[in-house]
Scaffold this active site. Structure first.
Site, short mmCIF file in Angstrom:
data_model
loop_
_atom_site.label_atom_id
_atom_site.label_comp_id
_atom_site.label_asym_id
_atom_site.label_seq_id
_atom_site.Cartn_x
_atom_site.Cartn_y
_atom_site.Cartn_z
N LYS A 94 0.93 -1.30 -0.07
CA LYS A 94 -0.14 0.03 0.03
C LYS A 94 0.79 1.13 -0.03
O LYS A 94 0.58 2.34 -0.64
CB LYS A 94 -1.06 0.02 1.30
CG LYS A 94 -2.07 -0.94 1.04
CD LYS A 94 -2.88 -1.40 2.48
CE LYS A 94 -3.86 -2.48 2.13
NZ LYS A 94 -4.41 -3.02 3.16
N GLN A 117 -5.57 -2.01 9.34
CA GLN A 117 -5.11 -3.31 8.89
C GLN A 117 -5.82 -4.54 9.42
O GLN A 117 -5.46 -4.53 10.79
CB GLN A 117 -3.79 -3.54 8.55
CG GLN A 117 -3.19 -4.69 7.79
CD GLN A 117 -3.42 -4.49 6.13
OE1 GLN A 117 -3.49 -3.63 5.54
NE2 GLN A 117 -4.09 -5.82 5.63
N ASP A 137 -11.11 2.49 3.26
CA ASP A 137 -11.60 1.11 2.92
C ASP A 137 -13.19 1.03 2.61
O ASP A 137 -13.69 0.01 2.04
CB ASP A 137 -11.60 -0.06 3.85
CG ASP A 137 -9.87 -0.67 3.86
OD1 ASP A 137 -9.63 -0.63 2.74
OD2 ASP A 137 -9.56 -1.07 4.92
#
Ligand code: NAP
Length: 277
Positions: free
Chosen positions: A50, A94, A117
């Site tokens: 990422k 995460q 997200d």
């Protein structure tokens, strides 16, 4: 017949180029923060990817590594600090989180306007009422791959195999919002093959190696393979690619299909949050 390949790696490159072009019109640098709790090696690798993606589009990125024994309250305080920072436009925590931390409570506390997200209940609720703002990365990438085929979604029969909140359920809603007729299948579906054979668009997200075989696929269908299964050190999908490509009209490869598009959509979401879209 051999299906046309829906190349996610190439499409992701195009998305990143578009993002770099959009950035030229901005007077600030979009910032993404990733929170990691503990040091799970797979999570560390995903986060490194990422960060590399952010570098490619000249975003600011930062990783906040917190100890595995952190309390839920301290983690939430950390999120609140990031919620308040004007230079951070998107953030994500995460997964997985260590035992004792409630993932749902943590996601609840990410401000919806910083939810890179697209998994906060406010953003998922907007998706439910067809007011798509920031949508989850994998489903959004899947829609882009289906669009790449050039086929219309409206009026098609879409079958989603898998109903997880991360992939199956939201991608079904996104297809419904685009006027597909949607069937959800899962582990209790009585006769999976009967359902999948009706699919003009078949999205498979179950996590079972090469589970979908050619006899389960309608000729000419768009087949999106979300699965990532590790077999002898390599990634293998949920679809038996070599056989299914002889029946399908379009198919995504694993690797190089949905995976790169998921990562590209994280960047697209961050940009959207940064410009307030
Ligand atoms: P998940 O949370 O484990 O959900 C799996 C879903 O598959 C569940 O809805 C389950 O049904 C269903 N299922 C399991 N076995 C089945 C069977 N035999 N027949 C029909 N349905 C069955 O998994 P997920 O997070 O959605 O991920 C699915 C796969 O996609 C995994 O391989 C994951 O690694 C991969 N993935 C890839 C990306 C990417 O970027 N490429 C992103 C996310 C996930 P029930 O609900 O009845 O249990």
């Amino acid at each position: 017949m051999s299906a046309e390949l829906l190349n996610g790696s190439r499409l992701a490159q195009r998305v990143r180029s578009q993002i770099r072009r959009s950035l030229k019109k901005l007077k600030f640098t979009p910032g993404l923060a990733v929170v990691q709790v503990g040091n799970d090696p797979a999570s560390t690798l995903y986060i490194k990817h990422k960060q590399r993606d952010c570098e490619k589009v000249h975003f600011h990125s930062e990783v906040h590594r917190l100890p595995a024994d952190i309390s839920q309250e301290t983690l939430i305080e950390h999120i609140e600090v990031l919620n308040a920072r004007p230079d951070i436009h998107g953030m994500l925590v995460q997964m997985p989180l260590p035992d004792g931390i409630d993932k749902a409570v943590v996601i609840d506390r990410i401000a919806p306007h910083k939810d890179a997200d697209g998994l906060n209940p406010v953003n998922l609720g907007n998706l439910l009422i067809n007011r798509e703002r920031v949508t989850p990365c994998t489903p959004t990438g899947i829609i882009r791959l289906i669009e790449l085929s050039g086929e219309k979604i409206e009026g098609k029969h879409a079958v989603c195999v898998g109903r997880s909140p991360l992939v199956g359920k939201p991608v079904g809603l996104m297809l419904l919002n685009r006027n597909a007729t949607v069937t959800y299948c899962h582990s209790r579906t009585a006769d999976l093959k009967v359902e999948t054979q009706k699919a003009d668009i078949l999205v498979v997200a179950i996590g079972r190696t090469e589970f979908i075989t050619a006899d389960m696929v309608k000729p000419g269908a768009i087949v999106i393979d979300v699965g990532i299964n590790h077999v002898d050190g390599r990634a293998v999908g949920d679809v038996r690619f070599e056989d299914v490509k002889e029946v399908a009209g379009f198919i995504t490869p694993v690797p190089g299909g949905v995976g790169p598009m998921t990562r590209a959509m994280l960047l697209a979401n961050t940009l959207k949050l940064a410009i307030g879209g």
